[in-house]
Design an enzyme around this catalytic site. Structure first.
Site, PDB file in Angstrom:
ATOM      1  N   SER A 211       0.815  -1.219   0.000  1.00 58.61           N
ATOM      2  CA  SER A 211       0.000   0.000   0.000  1.00 58.61           C
ATOM      3  C   SER A 211       0.847   1.266   0.000  1.00 58.61           C
ATOM      4  CB  SER A 211      -0.928   0.012   1.218  1.00 58.61           C
ATOM      5  OG  SER A 211      -1.772  -1.113   1.195  1.00 58.61           O
TER       6      SER A 211
HETATM    7  N1  SAM Z   1      -1.087  -4.749   3.883  1.00 60.61           N
HETATM    8  C1  SAM Z   1      -0.340  -5.100   2.718  1.00 60.61           C
HETATM    9  C2  SAM Z   1       1.084  -4.636   2.783  1.00 60.61           C
HETATM   10  O1  SAM Z   1       1.482  -3.992   3.755  1.00 60.61           O
HETATM   11  O2  SAM Z   1       1.836  -4.949   1.837  1.00 60.61           O
HETATM   12  C3  SAM Z   1      -0.981  -4.641   1.429  1.00 60.61           C
HETATM   13  C4  SAM Z   1      -2.152  -5.443   1.132  1.00 60.61           C
HETATM   14  S1  SAM Z   1      -2.677  -5.521  -0.535  1.00 60.61           S
HETATM   15  C5  SAM Z   1      -3.222  -3.919  -0.867  1.00 60.61           C
HETATM   16  C6  SAM Z   1      -4.181  -6.429  -0.234  1.00 60.61           C
HETATM   17  C7  SAM Z   1      -3.938  -7.867   0.174  1.00 60.61           C
HETATM   18  O3  SAM Z   1      -5.176  -8.422   0.597  1.00 60.61           O
HETATM   19  C8  SAM Z   1      -3.433  -8.727  -0.953  1.00 60.61           C
HETATM   20  O4  SAM Z   1      -2.223  -9.340  -0.598  1.00 60.61           O
HETATM   21  C9  SAM Z   1      -4.545  -9.747  -1.148  1.00 60.61           C
HETATM   22  O5  SAM Z   1      -4.084 -11.011  -1.559  1.00 60.61           O
HETATM   23  C10 SAM Z   1      -5.153  -9.777   0.235  1.00 60.61           C
HETATM   24  N2  SAM Z   1      -6.525 -10.303   0.306  1.00 60.61           N
HETATM   25  C11 SAM Z   1      -7.575 -10.071  -0.495  1.00 60.61           C
HETATM   26  N3  SAM Z   1      -8.655 -10.753  -0.076  1.00 60.61           N
HETATM   27  C12 SAM Z   1      -8.275 -11.419   1.057  1.00 60.61           C
HETATM   28  C13 SAM Z   1      -8.936 -12.295   1.971  1.00 60.61           C
HETATM   29  N4  SAM Z   1     -10.244 -12.616   1.863  1.00 60.61           N
HETATM   30  N5  SAM Z   1      -8.234 -12.788   3.014  1.00 60.61           N
HETATM   31  C14 SAM Z   1      -6.918 -12.493   3.159  1.00 60.61           C
HETATM   32  N6  SAM Z   1      -6.231 -11.672   2.327  1.00 60.61           N
HETATM   33  C15 SAM Z   1      -6.907 -11.143   1.292  1.00 60.61           C
END
Ligand code: SAM
Length: 231
Positions: A64
């Site tokens: 992010s």
């Molecule tokens: N917090 C992260 C970082 O510091 O790098 C960035 C997160 S990225 C914007 C969003 C993440 O949410 C992705 O890695 C995606 O695979 C995950 N995601 C989406 N749906 C999800 C779910 N139902 N459960 C767990 N992770 C999920």
């Protein structure tokens, strides 16, 4: 201190930008200053680690934008003794910031390869109060509930009921809600049996995919504005 002077300068410039843009909590700024973002981005993007931008991390996902990390973390109002649930481990960067600000972090990621890499980096950085699990975070993580704070780093169609159910009394949940490409960032506070919701502004996140989120395949649906920088 960063060994690479160029990155150290870029980091201080980023901190100044975050302050100008509304990240004022000194503990949050200090945590961001001390977490080496360059460890969490692909090697070829290392020199861009302190740009105030989301960057690709593989599996079609992103680390992010630092401003969004700062504002969401600040909204949680952490004092140091909280149990925090993060949904969407991604690179592990947000978890590394949280681990300096709270007692225990549980972070859930749906892609095993991202969870594995994040776990390795967090171990190398000695973030001992973080546990990373592979699973559908839209259902929360009941074994460690309730949580004093929940941060969702992917966009949901609505606040997942399972997350509300796992929020402690007085707890805070920060979550982007809405369709692609732009969502509203919500701060939900539990007060006894009721909740209070405040809108914090517009954001762009990748979708939360799961039983309490969007159906699988949502990411393949093209958008007219695709590529304009989801976080
Ligand atoms: N917090 C992260 C970082 O510091 O790098 C960035 C997160 S990225 C914007 C969003 C993440 O949410 C992705 O890695 C995606 O695979 C995950 N995601 C989406 N749906 C999800 C779910 N139902 N459960 C767990 N992770 C999920």
């Amino acid at each position: 201190m960063r060994a690479d002077n160029g990155l150290a300068v870029a980091c201080e410039q980023l901190i100044a930008e975050l302050q100008r843009e509304g990240v004022r909590d000194p503990r949050v700024l200090d945590a961001i200053r001390h977490v080496p973002r360059e460890w969490f981005v692909p090697p070829e993007l290392r020199e861009h680690a302190y740009r105030n931008a989301a960057l690709p991390i593989g599996a079609g996902q992103t680390i992010s934008q630092p401003l969004v990390v700062g504002l969401m973390t600040q909204a949680l109002g952490l004092c140091g003794d909280e149990r925090v649930l993060e949904i969407g481990t991604g690179s592990g960067y947000q978890a590394a910031v949280l681990c300096r600000l709270a007692r225990a972090i549980v972070s859930i990621e749906r892609f095993p390869e991202l969870a594995e890499r994040a776990r390795r980096i967090l171990d190398e950085l000695d973030c001992r109060n973080v546990e990373v699990h592979v699973g559908d975070g839209s259902l929360g993580w009941p074994p460690r509930a309730p949580y004093d704070a929940i941060i969702v780093t992917a966009a949901a169609p609505e606040v997942p009921p399972a997350l509300l159910a796992q929020l402690a009394d007085g707890g805070r949940l920060v979550i982007p809600v809405g369709p692609r490409p732009t969502q509203e960032l919500l701060l939900v506070t539990r007060i006894g049996p009721t909740t209070h919701t405040r809108e914090l502004g517009a954001v762009r996140f990748v979708p939360l995919v799961g039983a309490g989120g969007w159906p699988p395949g949502i990411e393949e649906v093209p958008l007219p504005e695709e590529g304009t920088g989801s976080v």
